[in-house]
Each structure stands twice: as structure tokens, then as C-alpha cells.
Scaffold this active site. Structure first.
Site, mmCIF file in Angstrom:
data_model
loop_
_atom_site.group_PDB
_atom_site.id
_atom_site.type_symbol
_atom_site.label_atom_id
_atom_site.label_comp_id
_atom_site.label_asym_id
_atom_site.label_seq_id
_atom_site.Cartn_x
_atom_site.Cartn_y
_atom_site.Cartn_z
ATOM 1 N N ASP A 177 81.721 -7.541 39.719
ATOM 2 C CA ASP A 177 82.766 -6.668 40.236
ATOM 3 C C ASP A 177 82.207 -5.276 39.971
ATOM 4 O OD1 ASP A 177 84.909 -4.831 40.415
ATOM 5 O OD2 ASP A 177 86.321 -6.493 40.250
ATOM 6 N N HIS A 178 81.711 -4.624 41.011
ATOM 7 C CA HIS A 178 80.915 -3.415 40.738
ATOM 8 C C HIS A 178 81.759 -2.286 40.145
ATOM 9 C CE1 HIS A 178 82.383 -2.087 44.667
ATOM 10 N NE2 HIS A 178 81.968 -0.879 44.390
ATOM 11 N N HIS A 240 88.946 -5.637 42.177
ATOM 12 C CA HIS A 240 88.795 -4.339 41.507
ATOM 13 C C HIS A 240 90.092 -3.885 40.825
ATOM 14 C CE1 HIS A 240 85.163 -4.487 43.709
ATOM 15 N NE2 HIS A 240 85.606 -3.989 44.854
HETATM 16 C C1 BG6 Z 1 83.929 -3.225 48.044
HETATM 17 C C2 BG6 Z 1 84.782 -3.522 49.246
HETATM 18 O O1 BG6 Z 1 84.123 -4.222 47.069
HETATM 19 O O2 BG6 Z 1 84.261 -1.958 47.520
HETATM 20 C C3 BG6 Z 1 84.632 -2.438 50.284
HETATM 21 O O3 BG6 Z 1 84.395 -4.771 49.809
HETATM 22 C C4 BG6 Z 1 84.862 -1.073 49.665
HETATM 23 O O4 BG6 Z 1 85.520 -2.659 51.366
HETATM 24 C C5 BG6 Z 1 84.044 -0.888 48.408
HETATM 25 O O5 BG6 Z 1 84.499 -0.096 50.621
HETATM 26 C C6 BG6 Z 1 84.391 0.399 47.694
HETATM 27 O O6 BG6 Z 1 83.506 0.604 46.635
HETATM 28 P P1 BG6 Z 1 83.171 2.051 46.106
HETATM 29 O O7 BG6 Z 1 82.222 1.839 44.977
HETATM 30 O O8 BG6 Z 1 82.553 2.801 47.249
HETATM 31 O O9 BG6 Z 1 84.469 2.657 45.692
#
Ligand code: BG6
Length: 492
Positions: A177-178, A240
Site C-alpha cells: 500500500d504505497h 489507503h
Molecule cells: C493508487 C490509485 O493506488 O493511488 C490511483 O489506484 C491513484 O487511482 C493513486 O491515482 C494516488 O496515489 P498518489 O501517491 O499519487 O497520491
């Protein structure tokens, strides 16, 4: 030495994620010396690429880093391409041979990291073959990295998990989960458990409500096929937002370790109050962006059906039924084509119960007695920092108060040195540290909460589109808070 030793096998090595995130992150680990001589990468996908072509793709993926050309060439020489059909046993035999060859050549000590960056319906097949074809080693570590989405609902997530569990133990599985790799998300635990003032006030006696906003400016872009089957609730909330929620609400872990944190996060997620279907409409709002003169509406985007009912916006109220949080609403919202690209968390404290400075107010003990609530804001991105709003005296005669703002932002150097989420997470995996990954129980409880909402939505037609690009979503998202006497701190 800080050098880590491993063979990476990337399933989906030609894909967008590999090129945008993984190759640059591996390169940064190489520049910092975490990867040196003893690593190799096998990229697999169906296309028939040569190693030379693959090296070029890797080098191109690093272009924006403006790195030294020799260093890029040296790094790319560790990459090997193998065309691979994940359902064909023969290909695993070839993969095993290549893995063993590289293991010997780079002295990799049997350490293997498998990165599944492709369609989730193949995860089970790949895992099964890795075991049956003996690509997993006995002498080193074997770790598998799973990209989202982890399932489509609880049932499919469980099936996927059961399939993985036939090959890997829970402690070998790293579910990405980045958001958990982001500096300021990691900072939640630091500010909570490192400051007496916050942890003492972090409960329903002092906190009025909490607001989590993950706002995006872009539309669905190139991911129409995936996104249209998913929608904002599954794409952003189940993973998230639920993870952020668990970090904000968990009790103090006994120690700051993977196992102890997991115990507390699971307790928090188990305490989510599940909705009954008939409660969904009152507590969750969905939206889809409309067209304007300059911007396509969601239904006009490429590969999206003109009748699509997919949600590109969600706002919701989440309650947590435990001693600490009972009665405190957690308002969440996320969407595409909103006012701006940012992530922030607002902790809204209760107001002072009485306003002694203004006796003229008709009722200075009323909910809105003229003293603004204190708000602690955690800015996750693009600004990384904290804000605290408090009431202070106006300069000069009299005793009128006005809210003032204390700000702390990471300075540009700190922000620039802060590793990107994927770099940080890959580093954790090399270290065998799964603290910043999602564990199965967390996934399970999140899906169970989400499934009720999704099911209700699937059973009831929305009236879409219902919000204008460049706004903070439909009016109903503001009404959601207004019905409790609250409002979004960030109005857009
Ligand atoms: C991803 C989603 O997990 O997170 C995308 O699949 C989204 O739809 C993205 O754009 C947003 O990540 P960040 O790091 O740009 O806020």
C-alpha cells in the site's frame, strides 16, 4: 556493509508500474549503495524482448533522474529479460535455470524477491508454479510482493490469500500500500506516540471529528478498464484510507515493531461500526464527474461506457465503536477531478465550552460560541508538514480573539532527500521489515466494511454525473458533515 543481496523477479516487467516506479526506485537504492554488485533483476512478461532492448527500457525509465550514463549502464547490466507465459510450466523451468545461473554469477545466496506487478487473477498460478517448479530456494529468503488491488471484495481477497498461503507464509508476503511508504503517513505514529500533548488528547473527550482527504486533480487517465471495474471506494478507500484510519486510531503498540503495530491496527479495524444496508445512503456519498467545456466527463472518457455508474468520488462517515473513539465521526473523502492534488488529515478538537471573552454573544455556551476549534492538520502532500490552529488575542485594545496558525513544513532539502514511497518500501523488503505493509487481517476487515457499501450502491442506481471538475465533489459531501453540525476544514 549496507549492501543487500537478492535476485528480483518482476512479473509484469514491461509494465507501467515497473517503468514508472520500480526501476527508478531500484536505481536510487543502487546509487545509495544498498544495491551494489550482488543483485540481479529478471523481468518477465509475454512480449519477446531481448536483454539489449530491456536494458534500453530500464535506461529510459531513469531518464528523468539525469544520472551519470556509465552508472546507468552498469546498473542496467544487472537486468535480464525472459519472455514468460505465466500459465506455461515450461517457462518456469527456464526461469529456474536463469535464476540459478544468476544466483551463481552474482553470488546471491539464494535470496529471492518475487514482485507480482500484473493482473491479480494470475497471482495464484504464479505462486503455485514458483513452489512446484522449485524456484523458491532453501538456503536464502523468499519474499513475494503483491501489488494492489488485493481482491475485489472480501470473498475474492480471501480466495487470493488462500492461494498465496499454499506457497508462502504470511511473513513472506508483502502487500503493497504505497501510502504506507509516504513520509508523513509514517509520521502519524511519530507525532502521536512521541508527544504527550497529542496522545493525551487523542480520544473522544477532546476530539470532535477527524477528516481525511485524498484529493486528485486528474481524471481516470490511462487506467479506464481497471478503474471502471473498481471505482473510488475500492481504489482508494478500502486500502489507503482504511490504512490511514487505522494508524490514526490504533492504541499504542507495546513496541514499535511489525507484530505489535499489526495487533493494534487490526483491533482498530475490528472496531469499525459496520453499516446496515439501509444506513449506507445516509452515511456514504458517491459521485461521478460531469463534463465541462474543456474537460471530458467520466462517461466520455476513452473506454468508459456512456452509461457507467462507477464512482469517481466518495465521501463517508466512519464510526469506531471503542472506548477511545465512541461518538467521534471520521469523515473521509477522495475523488478524481477535484480542486487540486493533495492529501491532508485534519484533527478537529472540541471547542472551549464557554467563551468568557465575548459576553455579547447571545449564548456563549452554545456549540458555536465564537471560539474556533483547534485543528491539527497533517499535510501529507504535496506539502509535508503540520499546521495547528489556535485562538489568540487580537493585537491592541480589547480582548477579541482570532484564530492564528502555527506551521511547520519540511524544508526543500529534507523533502528532496526523502525517498519516494516505492524506494522506501523496496528497502524495507530487502531488510525483511513488513511494518509498512498491509497484513491479511487488515485487508479482511477493511473489505468487510467496504462490501456493505459497495453492495448497497450496486443495488441502487445513482444519479450521475453529479459534480463539476475542479470542485470538492457533490453538495451531498458537504451536507454529510452539516447534518452533524460540522464542516470540512478544507473547503477548496
Ligand atoms: C493508487 C490509485 O493506488 O493511488 C490511483 O489506484 C491513484 O487511482 C493513486 O491515482 C494516488 O496515489 P498518489 O501517491 O499519487 O497520491
Amino acid at each position: 556493509s549496507k549492501e543487500k543481496i537478492a535476485l528480483f523477479t518482476i512479473f509484469g516487467g514491461t509494465g507501467d508500474l515497473a517503468q514508472r516506479k520500480l526501476y527508478p526506485s531500484l536505481f536510487k537504492l543502487y546509487q545509495k549503495g544498498y544495491l551494489q554488485d550482488h543483485f540481479a533483476v529478471i523481468g518477465t512478461a509475454r512480449r519477446p524482448w531481448t536483454d539489449e532492448h530491456y536494458h534500453q527500457v530500464v535506461a529510459d525509465a531513469l531518464a528523468s533522474l539525469h544520472a551519470d550514463a556509465d552508472q546507468v549502464t552498469a546498473f542496467a547490466s544487472h537486468f535480464y529479460y525472459q519472455s514468460h507465459d505465466v500459465t506455461d510450466v515450461q517457462h518456469y523451468i527456464t526461469l529456474k535455470r536463469l535464476s540459478e545461473k544468476l544466483d551463481a554469477q552474482y553470488e546471491l545466496q539464494g535470496n529471492r524477491i518475487f514482485y507480482l506487478a500484473m493482473a491479480p487473477n494470475f497471482f495464484g498460478t504464479i505462486a503455485r508454479h514458483l513452489k512446484s517448479e522449485h524456484i523458491l530456494t532453501e538456503n536464502g529468503f523468499n519474499r513475494v510482493i503483491i501489488e494492489k488491488p488485493f481482491g475485489h471484495d472480501f470473498e475474492s481477497a480471501k480466495t487470493l490469500n488462500d492461494e498465496l498461503a499454499e506457497t508462502f507464509d504470511e511473513n513472506q508476503i508483502y502487500r503493497i500500500d504505497h501510502y504506507l511508504g509516504k513520509e508523513m503517513i509514517q509520521n502519524i505514529a511519530a507525532i502521536r506516540f512521541g508527544n504527550n500533548i497529542w496522545e493525551s488528547l487523542w480520544n473522544n473527550r477532546y476530539i470532535s471529528n477527524v477528516q481525511i482527504t485524498l484529493s486528485e486533480k486528474l481524471g481516470v487517465e490511462e487506467r479506464a478498464v481497471y478503474y471502471d471495474n473498481s471505482g473510488a471506494l475500492r481504489d482508494m478507500v478500502q486500502n489507503h484510507i482504511m490504512q490511514i484510519l487505522s494508524l490514526l486510531t490504533m492504541d499504542q503498540p507495546v513496541e514499535f515493531t511489525e507484530d505489535d503495530i499489526n495487533i493494534e491496527k487490526v483491533k482498530a479495524l475490528r472496531s469499525l461500526r459496520p453499516y446496515q444496508p439501509e444506513e449506507v445512503a445516509k452515511n456514504f456519498v458517491r459521485g461521478q464527474y460531469a463534463p465541462t467545456e474543456t474537460v471530458k466527463g467520466y462517461r466520455q472518457e476513452d473506454k468508459i461506457s456512456p452509461a457507467s455508474n462507477t464512482d469517481t468520488f466518495v465521501a463517508g462517515k466512519v464510526m469506531i465503536d471503542n472506548y477511545r473513539w465512541s461518538g467521534v465521526p471520521f469523515y473521509i473523502r477522495t475523488g478524481k477531478r477535484l480542486a487540486d492534488k493533495f492529501t491532508r488529515i485534519d484533527i478537529v478538537f472540541k471547542r472551549p465550552v464557554i467563551n468568557i471573552f465575548n459576553h455579547e454573544l447571545p449564548d456563549n455556551q452554545a456549540a458555536d460560541n465564537g471560539l474556533a476549534p483547534n485543528v491539527l492538520t497533517i499535510n501529507v502532500e504535496p506539502t509535508e508538514g503540520f499546521e495547528l490552529r489556535m485562538n489568540a488575542k487580537n493585537v491592541g485594545q480589547g480582548f477579541a480573539t482570532t484564530p492564528v496558525q502555527l506551521n511547520f513544513d519540511h524544508d526543500a532539502t529534507a523533502a528532496a532527500n526523502s525517498p519516494e514511497a516505492y524506494e522506501r518500501l523496496l528497502h524495507d523488503i530487502l531488510n525483511g521489515d513488513a511494518t509498512n505493509f498491509t497484513h491479511w487481517q487488515e485487508v479482511a476487515y477493511s473489505w468487510k466494511f467496504i462490501d456493505v457499501i459497495q453492495q448497497y450502491w450496486d443495488d441502487h442506481q445513482p444519479s450521475f454525473p453529479n459534480y463539476k471538475p475542479g470542485t470538492m465533489g457533490p453538495q451531498a459531501a458537504a451536507d454529510l458533515l452539516a447534518q452533524d453540525g460540522h464542516r470540512w476544514v478544507y473547503q477548496g
